[in-house]
Scaffold this motif. Structure first.
Motif, PDB file in Angstrom:
ATOM      1  N   PRO A 113       0.804  -1.219   0.000  1.00 50.53           N
ATOM      2  CA  PRO A 113       0.000   0.000   0.000  1.00 50.53           C
ATOM      3  C   PRO A 113       0.842   1.276   0.000  1.00 50.53           C
ATOM      4  CG  PRO A 113       0.271  -0.753   2.238  1.00 50.53           C
ATOM      5  CD  PRO A 113       1.057  -1.708   1.368  1.00 50.53           C
ATOM      6  N   ASN A 114       2.080   1.200  -0.417  1.00 45.00           N
ATOM      7  CA  ASN A 114       3.002   2.348  -0.358  1.00 45.00           C
ATOM      8  C   ASN A 114       2.910   3.153  -1.650  1.00 45.00           C
ATOM      9  OD1 ASN A 114       4.240   1.326   2.159  1.00 45.00           O
ATOM     10  ND2 ASN A 114       4.828  -0.341   0.804  1.00 45.00           N
ATOM     11  N   ASP A 115       1.985   4.070  -1.691  1.00 48.53           N
ATOM     12  CA  ASP A 115       1.669   4.747  -2.944  1.00 48.53           C
ATOM     13  C   ASP A 115       2.814   5.577  -3.498  1.00 48.53           C
ATOM     14  OD1 ASP A 115      -0.829   3.655  -2.951  1.00 48.53           O
ATOM     15  OD2 ASP A 115      -1.808   5.386  -2.040  1.00 48.53           O
ATOM     16  N   ASP A 116       3.809   5.949  -2.652  1.00 49.18           N
ATOM     17  CA  ASP A 116       4.902   6.763  -3.176  1.00 49.18           C
ATOM     18  C   ASP A 116       6.210   5.995  -3.279  1.00 49.18           C
ATOM     19  OD1 ASP A 116       5.187   6.617  -0.440  1.00 49.18           O
ATOM     20  OD2 ASP A 116       5.835   8.685  -0.191  1.00 49.18           O
ATOM     21  N   ASN A 117       6.158   4.648  -3.183  1.00 52.56           N
ATOM     22  CA  ASN A 117       7.346   3.811  -3.370  1.00 52.56           C
ATOM     23  C   ASN A 117       7.076   2.759  -4.441  1.00 52.56           C
ATOM     24  OD1 ASN A 117       8.920   4.926  -1.121  1.00 52.56           O
ATOM     25  ND2 ASN A 117       7.387   3.952   0.164  1.00 52.56           N
ATOM     26  N   GLY A 118       7.991   2.640  -5.385  1.00 53.57           N
ATOM     27  CA  GLY A 118       7.812   1.645  -6.428  1.00 53.57           C
ATOM     28  C   GLY A 118       8.142   0.242  -5.981  1.00 53.57           C
ATOM     29  N   LEU A 119       8.903   0.116  -4.878  1.00 52.65           N
ATOM     30  CA  LEU A 119       9.341  -1.181  -4.383  1.00 52.65           C
ATOM     31  C   LEU A 119       9.107  -1.251  -2.880  1.00 52.65           C
ATOM     32  CD1 LEU A 119      12.598  -1.269  -6.504  1.00 52.65           C
ATOM     33  CD2 LEU A 119      10.614  -2.774  -6.809  1.00 52.65           C
ATOM     34  N   PRO A 120       9.067  -2.460  -2.301  1.00 52.58           N
ATOM     35  CA  PRO A 120       8.781  -2.597  -0.874  1.00 52.58           C
ATOM     36  C   PRO A 120       9.761  -1.824   0.008  1.00 52.58           C
ATOM     37  CG  PRO A 120       8.590  -4.718  -1.956  1.00 52.58           C
ATOM     38  CD  PRO A 120       9.165  -3.780  -2.969  1.00 52.58           C
ATOM     39  N   VAL A 121       9.262  -1.330   1.132  1.00 49.71           N
ATOM     40  CA  VAL A 121      10.089  -0.591   2.085  1.00 49.71           C
ATOM     41  C   VAL A 121      11.150  -1.522   2.665  1.00 49.71           C
ATOM     42  CG1 VAL A 121      10.097   0.652   4.275  1.00 49.71           C
ATOM     43  CG2 VAL A 121       8.237   1.010   2.630  1.00 49.71           C
ATOM     44  N   ILE A 122      12.398  -1.052   2.691  1.00 52.96           N
ATOM     45  CA  ILE A 122      13.516  -1.846   3.205  1.00 52.96           C
ATOM     46  C   ILE A 122      13.586  -1.690   4.717  1.00 52.96           C
ATOM     47  CG2 ILE A 122      15.998  -2.242   3.106  1.00 52.96           C
ATOM     48  CD1 ILE A 122      14.486  -2.898   0.502  1.00 52.96           C
ATOM     49  N   LYS A 123      13.381  -2.819   5.432  1.00 54.62           N
ATOM     50  CA  LYS A 123      13.342  -2.775   6.894  1.00 54.62           C
ATOM     51  C   LYS A 123      14.397  -3.654   7.541  1.00 54.62           C
ATOM     52  CE  LYS A 123       8.475  -1.595   7.243  1.00 54.62           C
ATOM     53  NZ  LYS A 123       7.198  -1.876   7.932  1.00 54.62           N
TER      54      LYS A 123
END
Length: 412
Positions: A113-123
């Motif tokens: 659901p990260n509308d401003d990221n093209g790829l998954p958030v790096i955690k």
């Protein structure tokens, strides 16, 4: 654990100067989010989380399930869905993604659901190994950056890869980091032999926005990126200590509309350039600052070059370097051929404010220009700050070397 992925379903200028104590922004300019940062712009809301975008098939994941091993995912196609699934598989748990050689991965949509990221958030700790690969945003896609690195444990290394045409937009997010955003203390980024090109941020950091994280850029190129401030890179400590090191890197042809065509660094940051070239970056607009570099923290240049950067607009200051209240040390680092152009322009090569310190050691300041009515300090304009020179000639600058009258010892 080793996996192969081949067929996986895709499951603003007044604000900046206010930060540095130059002007007070109007109340209407403040962002409507909690807690202003050092730049007078509020930190964005808590970053959205990202689910794994795909699960490898049972056949693809048939391997030893040793929990002590980091996950390794091999992407065997050039498909957007496979790239997103592979990164999704390691983004939270950590691991390595090996891309197929020479692919261009064209992203058409953000990672929900990260509308401003093209790829998954790096955690977690993630390494992505390209082999001449490119990740780009489709021309018809909505605006999004590529990577957000979470400030708790996010740690991303990119090898031999190009990121192009990312766009961090204020309409979908905070507009920070056209390609990559480091979101808070603990976030870390390393670029090796990697290019960030033609990315855009509506606010800070056309290629990279580093908010209180640590960045290392090695043998890489940041070219033709664009932002309001920090055309290539913006560094902000947010009460911490944002750090960036550039080693054998090119920062070239980037553009900003307010502050720092190349690198912008706020109070409390530490930036080091080693054998790095800051060339042909530019800023345009009234009261623009720092064609190549604008900084208010601690900056060190070693065997680096600040060449051919420019500002166009009235009251332009610091065609090569604009130093506000910080410390800049240059060793064997020439400042050459930079320009300010506009009424009352100052410091074609270097502009140093009253509370700033510039130390030049074997770093010539030559062939810079301050152009326009009332322009002065073609080489260095020192507004009653501290400038020291050791074997660092200031010569062949226009209309004069160090302003009239000059406050740089031994320079007229």
């Amino acid at each position: 654990m080793r996996l192969s992925i081949s067929r996986i379903a895709p499951i603003l200028m007044g604000l900046i100067l206010a930060a540095l104590g130059v002007v007070t922004p109007p109340a209407t300019a403040q962002a409507a989010t909690p807690g202003p940062d050092l730049l007078g712009v509020s930190q964005s809301a808590t970053a959205p989380t990202s689910p794994v975008l795909g699960t490898p098939s049972a056949k693809a994941s048939r391997t030893t399930r040793a929990t002590s091993r980091a996950l390794i995912v091999n992407v065997t196609s050039c498909k957007e869905s496979d790239l997103q699934a592979a990164i999704g598989a390691v983004a939270t748990v950590g691991g390595t993604v090996n891309l197929r050689r020479g692919c261009t991965y064209t992203l058409t949509d953000a990672a929900p659901p990260n509308d401003d990221n093209g790829l998954p958030v790096i955690k977690n700790k993630v390494t992505i190994n390209g082999r001449g690969d490119t990740i780009t945003r489709a021309a018809t896609a909505a605006n999004f950056r590529f990577f957000e690195i979470d400030g708790t444990n996010g740690n991303l290394t990119l090898n031999d890869l190009t990121l192009s045409k990312g766009h961090a937009s204020t309409s979908l997010g905070n507009g920070r980091g056209g390609a990559i955003w480091l979101n808070g203390s603990g976030a870390a980024l390393k670029l090796n032999n990697t290019s960030l090109t033609t990315n855009t941020a509506d606010t800070f950091g056309g290629a990279i926005d580093n908010d209180n994280g640590t960045v290392s850029v090695n043998r890489s190129t940041l070219r033709n990126n664009r932002a309001s401030s920090g055309g290539a890179v913006f560094v902000n400590p947010f009460g911490g200590s944002g750090k960036v090191t550039f080693d054998r890197t090119r920062i070239t042809g980037n553009h900003a509309t307010n502050l720092a065509g190349g690198i912008a660094a706020a109070v409390g940051t530490t930036v080091t350039l080693i054998s790095t070239r800051v060339t042909d970056n530019d800023v345009s607009g009234t009261n623009a600052r720092g064609g190549g570099i604008a900084q208010a923290g601690k900056m060190t240049l070693k065997k680096s070059e600040v060449i051919g950067n420019a500002i166009t607009g009235n009251n332009a200051q610091g065609g090569g370097i604009y130093n506000l209240s910080g410390t800049v040390k240059l060793t064997k680092s020439p400042v050459t051929g930079n320009t300010t152009n506009g009424t009352n322009s100052r410091g074609g090569g270097i502009f140093n404010t009253a509370s700033g310190t510039v130390a030049l050691t074997r770093s010539p300041v030559t062939k810079n220009r301050a152009l326009g009515t009332g322009a002065t300090g073609g080489g260095i304009f020192n507004a009653s700050g501290t400038v020291t020179r050791i074997a660092s000639p200031v010569a062949r600058n226009r209309p004069n070397n160090c302003g009239s009258p000059s406050t740089v010892p031994g320079c007229s």
